[in-house]
Design a protein around this motif. Structure first.
Motif: not given
Length: 190
Positions: A139, A142, A170
């Motif tokens: 997490k 990205c 996020d």
């Protein structure tokens, strides 16, 4: 003396190069991803798109709004022919990101079936965000690819939860927000 932030970002980018499954050798001796191209799937261009240089063309207003600093060039490749060329930045007490052109297309990234692949458009261009890391830190990272002719603009963002300013956000939300600021500066022909 290397700051903790730079060390975290450098470590994250060393890990962040894992874009495609599998490892092979590279010219630098580090394990690198192996590109998998077949006549049945998306093909890999010989080189990265050259119509946009992230090191020069990402607008200073964008970098300032994201508090990104300490620009460092990155030029990486894998034995399978995948290339990334651009720069990385870090936000003090926040995330680190590399913004690079790559010969990986959105279709090629999609074909790898990475976890949490999400497709959308940014400024009329196809884009895909994925989680390309294993383990508990999935997490934190990205990778977002935005369509360009002959490849894509790659945002590889690492956001450890320990980072005071952004650690609770996020990493794919951060990557998309940054891409939405950067992509409008891509030339229409890119």
């Amino acid at each position: 003396m290397v700051s903790r932030g730079k060390l975290v970002v450098a470590s994250a980018f060393a890990v962040g190069v894992v874009v495609l499954a599998g490892c092979g050798s590279s010219t630098s001796g580090d394990a690198k991803p192996v590109a998998s191209t077949t006549s049945a799937g998306p093909s890999l261009a010989a080189n990265v798109p050259n119509s946009y240089d992230p090191c020069k063309d990402v607008l200073q207003d964008v970098l300032d709004s994201e508090k990104l600093q300490n620009k460092h060039p990155v030029d990486d490749s894998s034995s399978g022919g995948v290339r990334w060329v651009g720069c990385q930045w870090v936000r003090s007490n926040g995330y680190g990101v590399s913004i690079r052109t790559t010969n990986l297309t959105v279709d090629l990234v999609r074909s790898r079936n990475f976890p949490e692949a999400t497709e959308f458009t940014i400024n009329g261009r196809r884009a895909i965000s994925t989680r390309q890391f294993d383990g508990p830190s999935i997490k934190e990272a990205c990778t977002l690819n935005v369509e360009m002719k002959g490849g894509s603009l790659d945002f590889n963002l690492n956001n450890p939860p320990s980072r005071r300013d952004t650690g609770s956000i996020d990493s794919c939300v951060l990557a998309r927000g940054l891409a939405e600021k950067v992509v409008p500066s891509l030339p229409a022909t890119a």
